[in-house]
Write a protein that holds these residues in place. Structure first.
Motif, PDB file in Angstrom:
ATOM      1  N   TRP A  27       0.827  -1.213   0.000  1.00 56.33           N
ATOM      2  CA  TRP A  27       0.000   0.000   0.000  1.00 56.33           C
ATOM      3  C   TRP A  27       0.856   1.257   0.000  1.00 56.33           C
ATOM      4  CZ3 TRP A  27       0.489   3.718   3.663  1.00 56.33           C
ATOM      5  CH2 TRP A  27       1.026   3.365   4.910  1.00 56.33           C
ATOM      6  N   LEU A  31       1.089   4.204  -2.774  1.00 60.51           N
ATOM      7  CA  LEU A  31       0.862   5.587  -2.345  1.00 60.51           C
ATOM      8  C   LEU A  31       1.959   6.506  -2.874  1.00 60.51           C
ATOM      9  CD1 LEU A  31      -0.832   7.537  -0.532  1.00 60.51           C
ATOM     10  CD2 LEU A  31       0.794   6.998   1.315  1.00 60.51           C
ATOM     11  N   GLU A 132      -1.549   3.216   7.741  1.00 63.62           N
ATOM     12  CA  GLU A 132      -2.167   3.244   6.413  1.00 63.62           C
ATOM     13  C   GLU A 132      -3.348   4.198   6.326  1.00 63.62           C
ATOM     14  OE1 GLU A 132      -3.978   0.248   2.978  1.00 63.62           O
ATOM     15  OE2 GLU A 132      -3.401  -0.578   4.944  1.00 63.62           O
ATOM     16  N   SER A 133      -4.285   4.110   7.260  1.00 68.74           N
ATOM     17  CA  SER A 133      -5.484   4.937   7.163  1.00 68.74           C
ATOM     18  C   SER A 133      -5.175   6.422   7.311  1.00 68.74           C
ATOM     19  CB  SER A 133      -6.511   4.514   8.223  1.00 68.74           C
ATOM     20  OG  SER A 133      -6.001   4.717   9.532  1.00 68.74           O
ATOM     21  N   THR A 136      -3.014   7.626   3.913  1.00 65.34           N
ATOM     22  CA  THR A 136      -3.781   7.594   2.663  1.00 65.34           C
ATOM     23  C   THR A 136      -4.945   8.579   2.677  1.00 65.34           C
ATOM     24  OG1 THR A 136      -5.087   5.733   3.518  1.00 65.34           O
ATOM     25  CG2 THR A 136      -3.189   5.202   2.130  1.00 65.34           C
ATOM     26  N   ASP A 138      -5.766  11.801   1.974  1.00 65.58           N
ATOM     27  CA  ASP A 138      -5.132  12.922   1.290  1.00 65.58           C
ATOM     28  C   ASP A 138      -6.151  13.865   0.651  1.00 65.58           C
ATOM     29  OD1 ASP A 138      -6.060  11.302  -0.671  1.00 65.58           O
ATOM     30  OD2 ASP A 138      -4.199  11.172  -1.810  1.00 65.58           O
ATOM     31  N   THR A 149       4.660  13.327   0.031  1.00 68.90           N
ATOM     32  CA  THR A 149       4.201  11.950   0.225  1.00 68.90           C
ATOM     33  C   THR A 149       5.086  10.967  -0.529  1.00 68.90           C
ATOM     34  OG1 THR A 149       1.913  12.609   0.602  1.00 68.90           O
ATOM     35  CG2 THR A 149       2.279  10.353  -0.149  1.00 68.90           C
TER      36      THR A 149
END
Length: 435
Positions: A27, A31, A132-133, A136, A138, A149
């Motif tokens: 992930w 990203l 992750e949460s 991501t 954005d 990022t």
């Protein structure tokens, strides 16, 4: 966009990609790739972009900054750290040297059970899925945010579990010592239900060297959480600083945002707050003191998405020489966000005929049961007040300084951390115009 600049950053990413934390995590790899693709597609903003109408990044675009891959060790306390450290009321200190965590200069202090404070690089290596949460999310990402990022190599990660209160402030001190270096950093601050924290995000560097700080700070305040965030931008006079502070608030949460900008040749801060729950409160205070040919730009946006939200915004600027300031403050009240209460002001003091301010407070209201108002002023020192002080035997230079000091103090006194308040007073007094 200058294709040479685009090629430079794409090549620089290829050079450092293998050193970035969390590489190989699916992930995170996606990203980074998506963010780099977004930057390559959109390029640096120009003045034809509405949000950059008054701020040119052409000079930054011409520079050839290179991302750093590690922090250089330094025997004993670093001179910059000695100069910029705060007093004993700060309980947790993370120092980042040239864009990377420097544990030998840091002191995490005693943390309660349920509090995690570490470098972002360490968190991405040891528990990437935990982030992750947050990474991501954005929704408010700009082109510079996308670049940050893609390259993010380090930053701070603070996570407080439900009900945890961090009594002493956290001091995140970012020091820059290398010329032509780019520091792409990401800070993540998470306060779960009822948690509380105070954070100081502080940037400083060697004066006269050219470097680029490109940083994004993401703040997540869950129900009834309270976060007080302070950003002190004190970079060197030849530096470039582009920062984003993006906060997402849930029901009955409280956020303080204090943005103080004293340094850098070019400084830009995008601050966005989104109310995702009923009864949120946000207070945004800002102060910029610039001179010479410095340029400072604050873009703020408070998005009232749910009912009963309250936002207060107070920004003040003092400008000397040929400096230029921009303030663009937007308050949005979405349909259904009834009982919203928003107040916004921007006051500017020009100490030179060559200084310039572009100020644009703006309300966008799509609900009918609200209380919202805003205002902005641009002016010089009050001659009547100067005359009054002079008539009491006060020297002209002292009278001049007293009035500027009183004007800026309105923002400084809103800060509740004693050591930071004292430091800002010292900086202000040292920067007062000498006439």
């Amino acid at each position: 966009m200058n294709t040479d600049a685009r090629g430079h950053y794409l090549a620089d990413f290829a050079r450092v990609a293998g050193t970035l934390p969390g590489r190989g995590v699916p992930w995170l790899d996606r990203l980074r790739k998506d963010a780099l693709d977004q930057f390559a597609l959109r390029g640096f903003p120009t003045r034809s972009d509405e949000d950059w109408k008054y701020t040119s990044v052409a000079a930054l675009e011409k520079q050839r900054f290179h991302a750093t891959t590690s922090a250089r060790t330094h025997a004993g306390p670093h001179p910059l750290m000695t100069r910029h450290a705060l007093a004993a009321d700060v309980g947790h200190v993370l120092v980042f040297l040239d864009g990377h965590y420097a544990p030998w200069l840091s002191d995490l202090g005693a943390l309660p059970t349920g509090a995690r404070l570490c470098s972002l690089a360490d968190a991405l290596k040891s528990a990437p899925d935990l982030l992750e949460s947050y990474l991501t999310n954005d929704e408010r990402q700009t082109v510079f945010g996308a670049l940050s990022t893609a390259f993010m190599a380090d930053g701070a990660f603070l996570r407080l579990q439900r009900g945890i209160v961090l009594e002493a402030p956290v001091h995140l001190l970012f020091l820059s010592t290398e010329s032509a270096a780019a520091h792409h950093m990401r800070n993540v601050i998470v306060a779960e239900d009822g948690a509380q924290a105070t954070v100081i995000e502080h940037y400083a560097g060697i004066d006269g060297i050219t470097y680029f700080n490109n940083v994004v700070t993401s703040i997540f305040a869950d129900g009834n959480a309270a976060i007080a965030h302070h950003k002190l931008q004190q970079d060197g006079s030849a530096a470039y600083h582009v920062g984003g502070i993006h906060a997402l608030q849930q029901r009955d949460s409280r956020l303080e945002s204090h943005s103080i900008s004293f340094g850098a040749a070019l400084a830009r801060n995008d601050i966005t707050i989104a109310f995702h729950g009923n009864g949120c409160e946000a207070t945004l205070n800002g102060l910029y003191l610039v001179g010479g040919t410095q340029h400072v730009d604050h873009h703020t946006c408070v998005d009232h998405r749910q009912p009963n939200g309250t936002s207060r915004e107070h920004y003040r600027g003092v400008l000397e020489g040929q400096s230029h300031a921009v303030f663009d403050g937007k308050v949005i009240v979405q349909p259904g966000a009834q009982k919203s209460n928003a107040y916004q002001t921007n006051h500017n003091l020009l100490l030179s005929c060559d200084a310039e301010v572009d100020t644009k407070p703006e309300l966008k209201i799509y609900a009918d049961d609200v209380k919202c108002n805003h205002g902005a002023t641009v002016g010089q020192l009050d001659e009547a007040q100067l005359f009054y002080l002079r008539s009491r035997g006060i020297d002209k230079a002292v009278a001049h300084g007293l009035l500027v000091h009183a004007f800026a103090l309105d923002v400084i006194e809103r800060i509740r951390i004693a050591s930071l308040r004292t430091r800002l007073q010292e900086i202000l007094l040292a920067r007062l115009p000498q006439k």
